[in-house]
Scaffold this active site. Structure first.
Site, PDB file in Angstrom:
ATOM      1  N   ASP A  42       1.060  -1.200   0.086  1.00 20.10           N
ATOM      2  CA  ASP A  42       0.049   0.020   0.136  1.00 20.10           C
ATOM      3  C   ASP A  42       0.695   1.352  -0.016  1.00 20.10           C
ATOM      4  O   ASP A  42       0.459   2.366   0.522  1.00 20.10           O
ATOM      5  CB  ASP A  42      -0.879   0.086   1.209  1.00 20.10           C
ATOM      6  CG  ASP A  42      -0.526   0.022   2.611  1.00 20.10           C
ATOM      7  OD1 ASP A  42       0.775  -0.331   2.513  1.00 20.10           O
ATOM      8  OD2 ASP A  42      -1.019   0.526   3.436  1.00 20.10           O
ATOM      9  N   ASP A  47       6.794  -0.081   2.468  1.00 12.48           N
ATOM     10  CA  ASP A  47       6.253  -1.059   1.437  1.00 12.48           C
ATOM     11  C   ASP A  47       7.392  -1.198   0.228  1.00 12.48           C
ATOM     12  O   ASP A  47       7.480  -2.365  -0.463  1.00 12.48           O
ATOM     13  CB  ASP A  47       5.091  -0.504   0.957  1.00 12.48           C
ATOM     14  CG  ASP A  47       3.849  -0.707   1.969  1.00 12.48           C
ATOM     15  OD1 ASP A  47       3.181  -1.683   2.182  1.00 12.48           O
ATOM     16  OD2 ASP A  47       3.660   0.379   2.633  1.00 12.48           O
ATOM     17  N   ASP A  71      -2.347   3.422   2.689  1.00  7.60           N
ATOM     18  CA  ASP A  71      -1.053   4.382   3.147  1.00  7.60           C
ATOM     19  C   ASP A  71      -0.512   5.029   1.940  1.00  7.60           C
ATOM     20  O   ASP A  71       0.768   5.164   1.924  1.00  7.60           O
ATOM     21  CB  ASP A  71      -0.181   3.629   4.113  1.00  7.60           C
ATOM     22  CG  ASP A  71       0.688   4.569   4.735  1.00  7.60           C
ATOM     23  OD1 ASP A  71       0.266   5.668   5.320  1.00  7.60           O
ATOM     24  OD2 ASP A  71       1.691   3.886   5.410  1.00  7.60           O
ATOM     25  N   TRP A 112      -0.483  11.188   6.109  1.00 11.10           N
ATOM     26  CA  TRP A 112       0.476  10.066   6.168  1.00 11.10           C
ATOM     27  C   TRP A 112       0.742   9.404   4.851  1.00 11.10           C
ATOM     28  O   TRP A 112       1.752   8.724   4.705  1.00 11.10           O
ATOM     29  CB  TRP A 112      -0.106   9.006   7.032  1.00 11.10           C
ATOM     30  CG  TRP A 112      -0.360   9.195   8.498  1.00 11.10           C
ATOM     31  CD1 TRP A 112      -0.092  10.345   9.297  1.00 11.10           C
ATOM     32  CD2 TRP A 112      -0.696   8.371   9.480  1.00 11.10           C
ATOM     33  NE1 TRP A 112      -0.205  10.193  10.644  1.00 11.10           N
ATOM     34  CE2 TRP A 112      -0.804   8.897  10.682  1.00 11.10           C
ATOM     35  CE3 TRP A 112      -0.991   6.784   9.454  1.00 11.10           C
ATOM     36  CZ2 TRP A 112      -1.150   8.332  11.745  1.00 11.10           C
ATOM     37  CZ3 TRP A 112      -1.192   6.072  10.470  1.00 11.10           C
ATOM     38  CH2 TRP A 112      -1.544   7.169  11.801  1.00 11.10           C
ATOM     39  N   THR A 163       1.527  -6.544   2.661  1.00 10.32           N
ATOM     40  CA  THR A 163       2.206  -5.433   3.389  1.00 10.32           C
ATOM     41  C   THR A 163       1.383  -4.201   3.707  1.00 10.32           C
ATOM     42  O   THR A 163       1.697  -3.173   4.388  1.00 10.32           O
ATOM     43  CB  THR A 163       3.608  -4.813   3.101  1.00 10.32           C
ATOM     44  OG1 THR A 163       3.632  -4.446   1.802  1.00 10.32           O
ATOM     45  CG2 THR A 163       4.418  -5.975   3.065  1.00 10.32           C
ATOM     46  N   ASN A 211      -3.375  -1.591   9.156  1.00 14.39           N
ATOM     47  CA  ASN A 211      -3.471  -2.474   7.999  1.00 14.39           C
ATOM     48  C   ASN A 211      -4.838  -3.151   8.018  1.00 14.39           C
ATOM     49  O   ASN A 211      -5.658  -3.158   7.050  1.00 14.39           O
ATOM     50  CB  ASN A 211      -2.383  -3.353   7.601  1.00 14.39           C
ATOM     51  CG  ASN A 211      -1.091  -2.614   7.100  1.00 14.39           C
ATOM     52  OD1 ASN A 211      -1.203  -1.613   6.674  1.00 14.39           O
ATOM     53  ND2 ASN A 211       0.078  -3.601   6.899  1.00 14.39           N
ATOM     54  N   TRP A 283       8.189  -2.290   9.400  1.00 15.81           N
ATOM     55  CA  TRP A 283       7.123  -3.311   9.288  1.00 15.81           C
ATOM     56  C   TRP A 283       7.241  -4.197   8.365  1.00 15.81           C
ATOM     57  O   TRP A 283       7.263  -5.361   8.394  1.00 15.81           O
ATOM     58  CB  TRP A 283       5.639  -2.393   9.540  1.00 15.81           C
ATOM     59  CG  TRP A 283       5.771  -1.525  10.530  1.00 15.81           C
ATOM     60  CD1 TRP A 283       5.299  -1.770  11.977  1.00 15.81           C
ATOM     61  CD2 TRP A 283       5.590   0.007  10.528  1.00 15.81           C
ATOM     62  NE1 TRP A 283       4.988  -0.504  12.529  1.00 15.81           N
ATOM     63  CE2 TRP A 283       5.172   0.455  11.697  1.00 15.81           C
ATOM     64  CE3 TRP A 283       5.836   0.879   9.359  1.00 15.81           C
ATOM     65  CZ2 TRP A 283       5.365   1.779  11.996  1.00 15.81           C
ATOM     66  CZ3 TRP A 283       5.730   2.180   9.604  1.00 15.81           C
ATOM     67  CH2 TRP A 283       5.079   2.721  10.894  1.00 15.81           C
ATOM     68  N   ASP A 284       7.335  -3.573   7.151  1.00 14.55           N
ATOM     69  CA  ASP A 284       7.216  -4.586   5.798  1.00 14.55           C
ATOM     70  C   ASP A 284       8.359  -4.825   5.440  1.00 14.55           C
ATOM     71  O   ASP A 284       8.366  -6.194   4.901  1.00 14.55           O
ATOM     72  CB  ASP A 284       6.367  -3.345   4.827  1.00 14.55           C
ATOM     73  CG  ASP A 284       5.288  -2.779   5.331  1.00 14.55           C
ATOM     74  OD1 ASP A 284       4.416  -3.258   5.997  1.00 14.55           O
ATOM     75  OD2 ASP A 284       5.023  -1.663   4.656  1.00 14.55           O
TER      76      ASP A 284
END
Length: 349
Positions: A42, A47, A71, A112, A163, A211, A283-284
Site C-alpha cells: 500500500d 512497502d 497508506d 500520512w 504489507t 493495515n 514493518w514491511d
C-alpha cells in the site's frame, strides 16, 4: 498481459549463478521450479523496501506487484513501484505492476499518505529512460483481477507478501475460491496479538493495527479462509525502528543503487520520532526479509480471529481451537533486530 519464460540476470536481481535467458530445457525446468513471489502493498516508504527485498529472495522470482490505495495515493505508488523495478533491470513480461480498486472502511490520515509522491520523485529512479521503461511494466487492469489471472494460469503456487490491508486476498478468496489452492501462503504485516495496537482515533479502543483496521471485514474474511497465514504483527515489528543511526549506515556503501534508494527513502521517516513521538518501523521490510533469512525470527502457532465490532475493528484476537472463528496462524513473536539490520545492509551493498 503476458509473462515470458525468460528471466534477466543482473547484479541487482537475485544471486543466481547462471543466466536463465536460455532455451535449454533444463534451464526452463529450473526457472519453473523457482518460488513465485507476489507483493501486495500500500505504497508507504517501507512497502517499497519490502518490494525491493522481495526481488532478492533466494531461488525465487518476483512476478507481480499490486498496490492498494491505503497508506498512499495509488497512482504515484504504482509508478514508483514500476520505476524501482525497471531500475533493477526488470523488463516487460517479467513482472507486472497494477493498482487495485478497493476503498477504505477506515482511511489512513491523508497527511500520512504522501510518501509515495516523495519516493516517486527520487532522482535515482527518474531518468527519462528509466521512466519510459517502467511504463511497460504497468497494467491498466484492476490489480485484483491481474493477480487472479496470474493465479489462474500459473502452474506453480504463489507466495504473496502482503504489507497493506488484506482486501486483495479477501477478493480472491470470496470471488475465486478455486484459486485459493494456488496461494502457497501469505506473509502478512498486520495485527497486534499480545501488544497494544497503533490505531489512535476517536471511537476506537486502540487494540488494532492500521493495515487490518483499514478494511476489517476483508481481514476477517481472510482469517476465515483456507489461505495459510504467516503473520508479522506489531509484537515483532516493534523491535525494528528506523533510527538515525541505522539510516546513516547506508552512507558507507552509497555507491550501490540499492543503498542509495534504501537510505534515501528511509531518511524520509527519521523525523517522525521528533514530531509524533513514535518511530517509523521496518514493518514491511522485516516481513519480506523473513523469506530471505527466517533464522532471525521466533514463531509461535496461535489461534487468531479478527474482531469487526466498532470499538475494536481490526483487532487480532488470540483465541482457542474451540472457537469456530479461530484460524491457526504462524505468528512471529520476536526478532533479532541487529541480525535484521545487518541483513538489509548486506542485501543493499
Amino acid at each position: 498481459f503476458f509473462f515470458s519464460s525468460r528471466r534477466r540476470h543482473t547484479r541487482y536481481i537475485g544471486d543466481w549463478s547462471s543466466d536463465v535467458c536460455s532455451s535449454d530445457p533444463t534451464v526452463s525446468v529450473l526457472y519453473c521450479r523457482m518460488k513465485k513471489i507476489w507483493v501486495d502493498h500500500d505504497g508507504g516508504v517501507d512497502d517499497f523496501m519490502a518490494m525491493v527485498i522481495a526481488t532478492l529472495i533466494p531461488d525465487s522470482q518476483l512476478v507481480g506487484v499490486t498496490v492498494i490505495d491505503a497508506d498512499c495515493f495509488v497512482e504515484p505508488a504504482v509508478q514508483c513501484s514500476a520505476r524501482v523495478l525497471a531500475k533493477l533491470g526488470y523488463k516487460e513480461g517479467e513482472v507486472v505492476v497494477a493498482g487495485c480498486s478497493f476503498t477504505a472502511t477506515n482511511p489512513f490520515p491523508k497527511a500520512w499518505r504522501g510518501h509515495a509522491y516523495n519516493c516517486n520523485d527520487l532522482p535515482c529512479i527518474t531518468s527519462s529512460k528509466n521512466i519510459e521503461q517502467s511504463k511497460k511494466l504497468i497494467s491498466a487492469e484492476k490489480g485484483e483481477e491481474v493477480l487472479a489471472a496470474y493465479l489462474r494460469t500459473s502452474p506453480d503456487p504463489v507466495t504473496i507478501v502482503v504489507t497493506g490491508p488484506l482486501s486483495t486476498i479477501a477478493y480472491i478468496a470470496n470471488n475465486y475460491p478455486d484459486l485459493v489452492p494456488k496461494i502457497e501462503s501469505i506473509v502478512v504485516m498486520g495485527g497486534a496479538v499480545d501488544v497494544k495496537g497503533n490505531v489512535a482515533v476517536d471511537g476506537h479502543d486502540g487494540s488494532a493495527e492500521w493495515n487490518l483496521y483499514w478494511d476489517p471485514k476483508s481481514a476477517a474474511d481472510v482469517f476465515k479462509s483456507a489461505v495459510p497465514i504467516i503473520l508479522f504483527p506489531l509484537d515483532a515489528t516493534n523491535s525494528v525502528p528506523i533510527t538515525h543511526e541505522f539510516v546513516k549506515r547506508f552512507g558507507e556503501q552509497h555507491d550501490s543503487f540499492l543503498s542509495q534508494y534504501a537510505g534515501s527513502t528511509w531518511a524520509l521517516t527519521t523525523a517522525q520520532i521528533h514530531i509524533r513521538g513514535t518511530y517509523y518501523y521496518a514493518w514491511d521490510a522485516l516481513t519480506a526479509a523473513y523469506l530471505v533469512d527466517a533464522s532471525m525470527c521466533t514463531f509461535e502457532d496461535r489461534y487468531i480471529k479478527i474482531d469487526t465490532s466498532a470499538a475494536s475493528q481490526g483487532r487480532t484476537v488470540p483465541t482457542t481451537v474451540d472457537d469456530p472463528d479461530a484460524k491457526l496462524v504462524k505468528v512471529c513473536t520476536a526478532v533479532d533486530a541487529e541480525q535484521f539490520y545487518q541483513l538489509v545492509l548486506k542485501l543493499c551493498k
